[in-house]
Design a protein around this motif. Structure first.
Motif, PDB file in Angstrom:
ATOM      1  N   TYR A 158      10.575   6.588  -5.828  1.00 27.62           N
ATOM      2  CA  TYR A 158      11.449   6.356  -4.678  1.00 27.62           C
ATOM      3  C   TYR A 158      12.198   7.628  -4.328  1.00 27.62           C
ATOM      4  CZ  TYR A 158      14.302   5.224  -8.780  1.00 27.62           C
ATOM      5  OH  TYR A 158      14.899   5.231 -10.021  1.00 27.62           O
ATOM      6  N   SER A 159      12.837   7.580  -3.168  1.00 27.00           N
ATOM      7  CA  SER A 159      13.548   8.736  -2.631  1.00 27.00           C
ATOM      8  C   SER A 159      14.860   8.973  -3.368  1.00 27.00           C
ATOM      9  CB  SER A 159      13.845   8.509  -1.146  1.00 27.00           C
ATOM     10  OG  SER A 159      14.780   7.442  -0.998  1.00 27.00           O
ATOM     11  N   LEU A 160      15.430  10.161  -3.158  1.00 28.87           N
ATOM     12  CA  LEU A 160      16.752  10.464  -3.715  1.00 28.87           C
ATOM     13  C   LEU A 160      17.811   9.528  -3.145  1.00 28.87           C
ATOM     14  CD1 LEU A 160      16.696  14.374  -3.766  1.00 28.87           C
ATOM     15  CD2 LEU A 160      16.577  12.817  -5.725  1.00 28.87           C
ATOM     16  N   GLU A 161      17.658   9.188  -1.876  1.00 35.62           N
ATOM     17  CA  GLU A 161      18.595   8.245  -1.253  1.00 35.62           C
ATOM     18  C   GLU A 161      18.549   6.899  -1.968  1.00 35.62           C
ATOM     19  OE1 GLU A 161      19.649   6.256   3.094  1.00 35.62           O
ATOM     20  OE2 GLU A 161      17.734   7.272   2.841  1.00 35.62           O
ATOM     21  N   PHE A 162      17.349   6.422  -2.240  1.00 36.16           N
ATOM     22  CA  PHE A 162      17.176   5.140  -2.938  1.00 36.16           C
ATOM     23  C   PHE A 162      17.799   5.229  -4.326  1.00 36.16           C
ATOM     24  CE2 PHE A 162      14.950   1.739  -5.128  1.00 36.16           C
ATOM     25  CZ  PHE A 162      14.751   0.768  -4.156  1.00 36.16           C
ATOM     26  N   GLU A 163      17.557   6.345  -5.013  1.00 38.78           N
ATOM     27  CA  GLU A 163      18.133   6.541  -6.344  1.00 38.78           C
ATOM     28  C   GLU A 163      19.660   6.468  -6.297  1.00 38.78           C
ATOM     29  OE1 GLU A 163      17.981   9.712 -10.058  1.00 38.78           O
ATOM     30  OE2 GLU A 163      17.017  10.225  -8.165  1.00 38.78           O
ATOM     31  N   GLY A 164      20.247   7.146  -5.314  1.00 36.25           N
ATOM     32  CA  GLY A 164      21.696   7.095  -5.153  1.00 36.25           C
ATOM     33  C   GLY A 164      22.197   5.689  -4.854  1.00 36.25           C
ATOM     34  N   SER A 181       0.835  -1.205   0.000  1.00 36.50           N
ATOM     35  CA  SER A 181       0.000   0.000   0.000  1.00 36.50           C
ATOM     36  C   SER A 181       0.869   1.254   0.000  1.00 36.50           C
ATOM     37  CB  SER A 181      -0.936   0.010   1.203  1.00 36.50           C
ATOM     38  OG  SER A 181      -1.899  -1.002   1.077  1.00 36.50           O
ATOM     39  N   GLU A 182       1.889   1.261   0.840  1.00 37.57           N
ATOM     40  CA  GLU A 182       2.791   2.405   0.911  1.00 37.57           C
ATOM     41  C   GLU A 182       3.453   2.670  -0.445  1.00 37.57           C
ATOM     42  OE1 GLU A 182       7.223   3.268   2.674  1.00 37.57           O
ATOM     43  OE2 GLU A 182       5.896   2.045   3.895  1.00 37.57           O
ATOM     44  N   VAL A 183       4.006   1.634  -1.040  1.00 42.65           N
ATOM     45  CA  VAL A 183       4.716   1.783  -2.315  1.00 42.65           C
ATOM     46  C   VAL A 183       3.752   2.216  -3.421  1.00 42.65           C
ATOM     47  CG1 VAL A 183       6.015   0.537  -4.098  1.00 42.65           C
ATOM     48  CG2 VAL A 183       6.572   0.204  -1.675  1.00 42.65           C
ATOM     49  N   ALA A 184       2.568   1.625  -3.448  1.00 36.95           N
ATOM     50  CA  ALA A 184       1.589   1.980  -4.475  1.00 36.95           C
ATOM     51  C   ALA A 184       1.057   3.398  -4.295  1.00 36.95           C
ATOM     52  CB  ALA A 184       0.435   0.980  -4.469  1.00 36.95           C
ATOM     53  N   ASP A 185       0.849   3.804  -3.055  1.00 36.76           N
ATOM     54  CA  ASP A 185       0.216   5.107  -2.787  1.00 36.76           C
ATOM     55  C   ASP A 185       1.186   6.277  -2.792  1.00 36.76           C
ATOM     56  OD1 ASP A 185      -2.167   3.749  -2.547  1.00 36.76           O
ATOM     57  OD2 ASP A 185      -2.142   3.745  -0.357  1.00 36.76           O
ATOM     58  N   SER A 186       2.413   6.061  -2.292  1.00 39.50           N
ATOM     59  CA  SER A 186       3.318   7.208  -2.151  1.00 39.50           C
ATOM     60  C   SER A 186       4.763   6.917  -2.503  1.00 39.50           C
ATOM     61  CB  SER A 186       3.226   7.758  -0.727  1.00 39.50           C
ATOM     62  OG  SER A 186       3.513   6.757   0.221  1.00 39.50           O
ATOM     63  N   GLY A 187       5.058   5.767  -3.065  1.00 41.47           N
ATOM     64  CA  GLY A 187       6.435   5.431  -3.389  1.00 41.47           C
ATOM     65  C   GLY A 187       7.183   4.931  -2.162  1.00 41.47           C
ATOM     66  N   TYR A 188       8.488   4.714  -2.329  1.00 39.83           N
ATOM     67  CA  TYR A 188       9.307   4.209  -1.242  1.00 39.83           C
ATOM     68  C   TYR A 188      10.271   5.307  -0.811  1.00 39.83           C
ATOM     69  CZ  TYR A 188      11.692   0.864   1.697  1.00 39.83           C
ATOM     70  OH  TYR A 188      12.204   0.204   2.788  1.00 39.83           O
ATOM     71  N   VAL A 189      10.273   5.646   0.459  1.00 33.91           N
ATOM     72  CA  VAL A 189      11.025   6.800   0.934  1.00 33.91           C
ATOM     73  C   VAL A 189      12.324   6.453   1.663  1.00 33.91           C
ATOM     74  CG1 VAL A 189       8.959   8.238   1.074  1.00 33.91           C
ATOM     75  CG2 VAL A 189       9.709   6.956   3.083  1.00 33.91           C
ATOM     76  N   LEU A 190      12.584   5.186   1.867  1.00 30.93           N
ATOM     77  CA  LEU A 190      13.782   4.784   2.602  1.00 30.93           C
ATOM     78  C   LEU A 190      14.886   4.343   1.630  1.00 30.93           C
ATOM     79  CD1 LEU A 190      12.043   2.857   5.525  1.00 30.93           C
ATOM     80  CD2 LEU A 190      12.867   5.220   5.501  1.00 30.93           C
ATOM     81  N   SER A 191      15.929   3.745   2.166  1.00 27.71           N
ATOM     82  CA  SER A 191      17.101   3.337   1.389  1.00 27.71           C
ATOM     83  C   SER A 191      16.904   1.980   0.708  1.00 27.71           C
ATOM     84  CB  SER A 191      18.306   3.238   2.329  1.00 27.71           C
ATOM     85  OG  SER A 191      18.115   2.161   3.247  1.00 27.71           O
ATOM     86  N   LEU A 192      17.826   1.670  -0.188  1.00 29.71           N
ATOM     87  CA  LEU A 192      17.834   0.352  -0.821  1.00 29.71           C
ATOM     88  C   LEU A 192      18.047  -0.733   0.234  1.00 29.71           C
ATOM     89  CD1 LEU A 192      17.852  -1.557  -3.266  1.00 29.71           C
ATOM     90  CD2 LEU A 192      20.292  -1.003  -3.557  1.00 29.71           C
ATOM     91  N   SER A 193      18.899  -0.464   1.212  1.00 26.36           N
ATOM     92  CA  SER A 193      19.133  -1.435   2.283  1.00 26.36           C
ATOM     93  C   SER A 193      17.837  -1.761   3.026  1.00 26.36           C
ATOM     94  CB  SER A 193      20.183  -0.902   3.251  1.00 26.36           C
ATOM     95  OG  SER A 193      20.384  -1.795   4.315  1.00 26.36           O
ATOM     96  N   ALA A 194      17.068  -0.733   3.359  1.00 28.08           N
ATOM     97  CA  ALA A 194      15.788  -0.956   4.032  1.00 28.08           C
ATOM     98  C   ALA A 194      14.832  -1.719   3.126  1.00 28.08           C
ATOM     99  CB  ALA A 194      15.177   0.378   4.452  1.00 28.08           C
ATOM    100  N   TYR A 195      14.834  -1.386   1.855  1.00 32.05           N
ATOM    101  CA  TYR A 195      13.962  -2.069   0.888  1.00 32.05           C
ATOM    102  C   TYR A 195      14.325  -3.552   0.795  1.00 32.05           C
ATOM    103  CZ  TYR A 195      11.307  -2.796  -3.419  1.00 32.05           C
ATOM    104  OH  TYR A 195      10.411  -3.258  -4.370  1.00 32.05           O
ATOM    105  N   LEU A 196      15.613  -3.850   0.799  1.00 33.44           N
ATOM    106  CA  LEU A 196      16.036  -5.248   0.764  1.00 33.44           C
ATOM    107  C   LEU A 196      15.509  -6.006   1.981  1.00 33.44           C
ATOM    108  CD1 LEU A 196      19.664  -4.856  -0.564  1.00 33.44           C
ATOM    109  CD2 LEU A 196      17.793  -6.084  -1.679  1.00 33.44           C
ATOM    110  N   GLY A 197      15.510  -5.357   3.136  1.00 36.87           N
ATOM    111  CA  GLY A 197      14.930  -5.979   4.323  1.00 36.87           C
ATOM    112  C   GLY A 197      13.454  -6.275   4.137  1.00 36.87           C
ATOM    113  N   GLU A 198      12.744  -5.358   3.486  1.00 36.02           N
ATOM    114  CA  GLU A 198      11.315  -5.571   3.198  1.00 36.02           C
ATOM    115  C   GLU A 198      11.131  -6.753   2.246  1.00 36.02           C
ATOM    116  OE1 GLU A 198       9.218  -3.809   4.897  1.00 36.02           O
ATOM    117  OE2 GLU A 198       9.826  -1.715   4.991  1.00 36.02           O
TER     118      GLU A 198
END
Length: 143
Positions: free
Chosen positions: A125-131, A38-55
């Motif tokens: 996704y966030s700028l951090e995620f992009e980086g 729901s979060e990703v579909a509604d507003s994108g992902y705002v954390l880091s790639l590392s956090a996303y990998l945990g998800e």
């Protein structure tokens, strides 16, 4: 609500999950996945790639927990999981490699069909995620 079996709790414990995750069991994993999709579909992902990998590791745990269930329970869970998976698929795009890296994908026998969650990133996704993607050399593929 889905009640976890001892087999699910045993699976989660064997994978090194903390006590709270083991206690929450399959219902907790599924609720977490639904919230993330729901979060990703509604507003994108705002954390880091590392956090996303945990998800995404949470989604992998969910898949393993399903295998610990009896066939009847697994059949009852699949429609709910399918809705969340479809929502995540619509909110993500494929990338050219496994997010954990090709060596880890090979070691775990992951592929883009069965473990699709390791081969896709959010559309927004966030700028951090992009980086993080740039630093890891991960490129997005056109759908």
């Amino acid at each position: 609500m889905i009640h976890s079996t001892d087999a699910v709790r045993d699976f989660l414990a064997s994978r090194g999950c903390d006590e709270a995750t083991v206690d929450r069991g399959l219902e907790g994993l599924l609720a977490d996945w639904e919230a993330l999709t729901s979060e990703v579909a509604d507003s994108g992902y705002v954390l880091s790639l590392s956090a996303y990998l945990g998800e995404m590791d949470g989604r992998e745990l969910l898949e393993g927990a399903l295998q610990a269930l009896d066939a009847g329970t697994r059949t009852r869970v699949r429609p709910r999981l399918g809705l969340a998976d479809n929502r995540m698929l619509e909110a993500t795009v494929p990338c050219g490699t496994c997010l954990w890296g090709d060596d880890i994908a090979t070691d775990h026998h992951w592929d883009q069909v069965r473990q699709w969650w390791y081969f896709r990133v959010p559309k927004d996704y966030s700028l951090e995620f992009e980086g993080d993607l740039e630093a890891a050399g991960i490129e997005l593929l056109a759908e």
